[in-house]
Design an enzyme around this catalytic site. Structure first.
Site, PDB file in Angstrom:
ATOM      1  N   ARG A 171      -4.990 -14.342  -6.429  1.00  0.00           N
ATOM      2  CA  ARG A 171      -4.436 -13.601  -5.055  1.00  0.00           C
ATOM      3  C   ARG A 171      -5.428 -12.600  -5.155  1.00  0.00           C
ATOM      4  O   ARG A 171      -6.199 -12.075  -5.790  1.00  0.00           O
ATOM      5  CB  ARG A 171      -2.935 -13.389  -5.019  1.00  0.00           C
ATOM      6  CG  ARG A 171      -2.553 -12.971  -6.520  1.00  0.00           C
ATOM      7  CD  ARG A 171      -1.591 -11.657  -6.469  1.00  0.00           C
ATOM      8  NE  ARG A 171      -1.742 -10.896  -5.599  1.00  0.00           N
ATOM      9  CZ  ARG A 171      -2.311  -9.651  -6.096  1.00  0.00           C
ATOM     10  NH1 ARG A 171      -2.920  -9.601  -7.240  1.00  0.00           N
ATOM     11  NH2 ARG A 171      -2.594  -8.707  -5.157  1.00  0.00           N
ATOM     12  N   GLY A 172      -5.079 -11.798  -4.047  1.00  0.00           N
ATOM     13  CA  GLY A 172      -5.785 -10.613  -3.431  1.00  0.00           C
ATOM     14  C   GLY A 172      -7.102 -10.841  -2.620  1.00  0.00           C
ATOM     15  O   GLY A 172      -7.727 -11.847  -3.017  1.00  0.00           O
ATOM     16  N   ASN A 177      -2.146  -5.848   5.908  1.00  0.00           N
ATOM     17  CA  ASN A 177      -2.001  -5.901   4.466  1.00  0.00           C
ATOM     18  C   ASN A 177      -0.703  -6.317   4.030  1.00  0.00           C
ATOM     19  O   ASN A 177       0.176  -6.766   5.013  1.00  0.00           O
ATOM     20  CB  ASN A 177      -2.578  -4.318   4.053  1.00  0.00           C
ATOM     21  CG  ASN A 177      -2.562  -4.253   2.647  1.00  0.00           C
ATOM     22  OD1 ASN A 177      -3.302  -5.264   1.819  1.00  0.00           O
ATOM     23  ND2 ASN A 177      -1.655  -3.429   1.955  1.00  0.00           N
ATOM     24  N   LYS A 178      -0.323  -6.217   2.817  1.00  0.00           N
ATOM     25  CA  LYS A 178       0.935  -6.954   2.350  1.00  0.00           C
ATOM     26  C   LYS A 178       2.162  -6.349   3.147  1.00  0.00           C
ATOM     27  O   LYS A 178       2.193  -5.188   3.489  1.00  0.00           O
ATOM     28  CB  LYS A 178       0.821  -6.410   0.881  1.00  0.00           C
ATOM     29  CG  LYS A 178       2.249  -6.979   0.219  1.00  0.00           C
ATOM     30  CD  LYS A 178       2.647  -8.356   0.359  1.00  0.00           C
ATOM     31  CE  LYS A 178       1.370  -9.220  -0.254  1.00  0.00           C
ATOM     32  NZ  LYS A 178       1.589 -10.446   0.335  1.00  0.00           N
ATOM     33  N   GLN A 204       4.344  -7.930  -6.604  1.00  0.00           N
ATOM     34  CA  GLN A 204       2.755  -7.806  -7.174  1.00  0.00           C
ATOM     35  C   GLN A 204       2.882  -6.349  -7.802  1.00  0.00           C
ATOM     36  O   GLN A 204       1.910  -6.189  -8.738  1.00  0.00           O
ATOM     37  CB  GLN A 204       1.686  -7.850  -6.188  1.00  0.00           C
ATOM     38  CG  GLN A 204       1.577  -9.332  -5.528  1.00  0.00           C
ATOM     39  CD  GLN A 204       2.349  -9.658  -4.283  1.00  0.00           C
ATOM     40  OE1 GLN A 204       3.642  -9.127  -4.096  1.00  0.00           O
ATOM     41  NE2 GLN A 204       1.910 -10.764  -3.545  1.00  0.00           N
ATOM     42  N   ASP A 254      -6.174  -6.771   3.786  1.00  0.00           N
ATOM     43  CA  ASP A 254      -6.380  -8.518   3.687  1.00  0.00           C
ATOM     44  C   ASP A 254      -7.338  -8.777   4.852  1.00  0.00           C
ATOM     45  O   ASP A 254      -8.069  -9.528   4.990  1.00  0.00           O
ATOM     46  CB  ASP A 254      -5.259  -9.192   3.616  1.00  0.00           C
ATOM     47  CG  ASP A 254      -4.546  -9.039   2.351  1.00  0.00           C
ATOM     48  OD1 ASP A 254      -3.855  -8.082   2.129  1.00  0.00           O
ATOM     49  OD2 ASP A 254      -4.869  -9.971   1.680  1.00  0.00           O
TER      50      ASP A 254
HETATM   51  O1  MRU Z   1      -0.484 -12.098  -0.943  1.00  0.00           O
HETATM   52  P1  MRU Z   1      -1.414 -11.403  -1.861  1.00  0.00           P
HETATM   53  O2  MRU Z   1      -0.675 -10.681  -3.298  1.00  0.00           O
HETATM   54  O3  MRU Z   1      -2.776 -11.924  -1.985  1.00  0.00           O
HETATM   55  O4  MRU Z   1      -1.655 -10.185  -1.153  1.00  0.00           O
HETATM   56  C1  MRU Z   1      -2.719  -8.879  -1.519  1.00  0.00           C
HETATM   57  C2  MRU Z   1      -2.609  -7.980  -0.593  1.00  0.00           C
HETATM   58  O5  MRU Z   1      -1.950  -7.611   0.305  1.00  0.00           O
HETATM   59  C3  MRU Z   1      -3.620  -6.503  -1.350  1.00  0.00           C
HETATM   60  O6  MRU Z   1      -3.009  -5.542  -0.840  1.00  0.00           O
HETATM   61  C4  MRU Z   1      -5.078  -6.861  -0.489  1.00  0.00           C
HETATM   62  O7  MRU Z   1      -5.287  -8.228  -0.656  1.00  0.00           O
HETATM   63  C5  MRU Z   1      -5.722  -5.966  -1.238  1.00  0.00           C
HETATM   64  S1  MRU Z   1      -6.676  -6.685  -2.627  1.00  0.00           S
HETATM   65  C6  MRU Z   1      -7.778  -5.439  -3.148  1.00  0.00           C
END
Ligand code: MRU
Length: 338
Positions: free
Chosen positions: A44-45, A243-244, A193, A234
């Site tokens: 993920r990320g 973003n998240k 996370q 993202d």
């Molecule tokens: O749902 P996820 O865990 O993939 O979401 C990740 C995020 O929102 C991170 O903040 C984003 O991808 C930046 S990672 C360098």
């Protein structure tokens, strides 16, 4: 090891659903396995799912028995479609798949030649990700001072990238340069996370970290316990940062308290052709909200909303830290309209 590795037709990842208690390495030889790992958030990320998808295509190419270049391209297009259907919001996924496909399309030669080029491209993208994160770290660390207490949300660390991280890359570089800083990490409901991954990474590196629940951010800011925010992204569209889930709340609170709100992301996260209304926000399973671990904490039939990301208008962003430098929203907009 890096968060993802390629070795002779096998992709190995750290299964992030098992951290922090267990470091489980998952090895995959099929693109479909990589697609499932992305969907189930074993990887993920945004930057990492981009590289994972590139490696998924590399697996298809490497193990293909296609006799012709055209047949290999058809197999790759099918794999690309599967990968693109895994998670809709992080633009790095689409960027990486399109980059590998376009490299393959532009390669003249046999199926074997194309396969070799695809594998090399994916491996190059993994190396590039680490170099870019180091540059983001160097650029962003100039904004960090001795004594800073930095809030970060979700996990934008080495686990969200091939290595080093974006937002945590900034924090790491500042720490490695000797700056006396502390981090406040939000737990990041519902997938935790922050609690599971950011707290784990920072503790492992000896960077002081304090965990709070997401609903403590307002209190912590009002008590002046935080003086800067740095998060990942993202997708950064013309007018907003995606973003998240929870990022928007933090940005508005930071604005209210006069706290700088920084976004650290590679330019592969920029999606200048789109604006916030174009972005598809991933909606995940209701069980992620109604369960904590294996225990249901809600009435069985309660309605649940579970958007995985939110949208922060650019007016709340103090600067975007990328591999080319630190951009003010005005400079970012200039780049967007160029
Ligand atoms: O749902 P996820 O865990 O993939 O979401 C990740 C995020 O929102 C991170 O903040 C984003 O991808 C930046 S990672 C360098």
């Amino acid at each position: 090891m890096r968060t993802i590795e390629w070795d002779e037709g096998t992709v190995t990842i750290v299964d992030q659903t098992k951290l922090p208690d267990e470091t489980f390495y998952l090895s995959m030889t099929k693109c479909d396995e990589v697609a499932s790992a992305i969907q189930e958030m074993k990887v993920r990320g945004a930057p990492l799912i981009g590289v994972a998808a590139a490696y998924g295509l590399a697996l298809t190419a490497y193990h293909s028995k296609a006799k012709t270049r055209a047949a290999l391209m058809r197999q790759m297009e099918t794999s690309a479609k599967t990968l693109k259907g895994t998670r809709p919001t992080a633009v790095n996924l689409f960027w990486a798949i399109d980059r590998v496909l376009s490299k393959a399309r532009g390669t003249i030669g046999s199926a074997k030649t194309v396969a070799r080029v695809v594998v090399d491209e994916a491996r190059g993208m993994a190396d590039e990700d680490v170099e870019i994160n180091r540059k983001i770290g160097a650029n962003g660390s100039k904004l960090i001072c001795d004594g800073d207490v930095l809030l970060t949300h979700c996990n934008a660390g080495s686990l969200a990238t091939v290595d080093y991280g974006t937002a945590l890359g900034v924090i790491r570089t500042a720490w490695e340069a000797g700056r006396k800083i502390r981090v406040i990490a939000t737990e990041t409901r519902p997938r935790l996370q922050g609690a599971r991954l950011t707290a784990y990474e920072l503790k492992r590196d000896g960077i002081p970290v304090t965990l709070i629940t997401d609903n403590m951010v307002g209190y912590a800011m009002s008590q002046r316990l935080i003086n800067k925010v740095v998060v990942g992204a993202d997708r950064i569209v013309r007018d907003a940062v995606v973003n998240k889930i929870g990022t928007y709340t933090i940005a508005v609170l930071a604005h209210e308290h006069g706290i700088p709100f920084y976004v650290a992301a590679p330019t592969s996260t920029f999606d200048l052709a789109q604006a916030s209304q174009d972005v598809v926000i991933e909606e995940r399973s209701r069980d992620e909200v109604s369960y904590i671990g294996s225990e249901r904490v809600t009435p069985a039939e309660v309605d649940v909303l579970n958007p995985a990301f939110d949208i922060t208008p650019m007016k709340y962003v103090s600067a975007i830290i990328c591999e080319t430098g630190v951009l003010s929203p005005a400079e970012f907009l200039q780049a967007a309209s160029a």
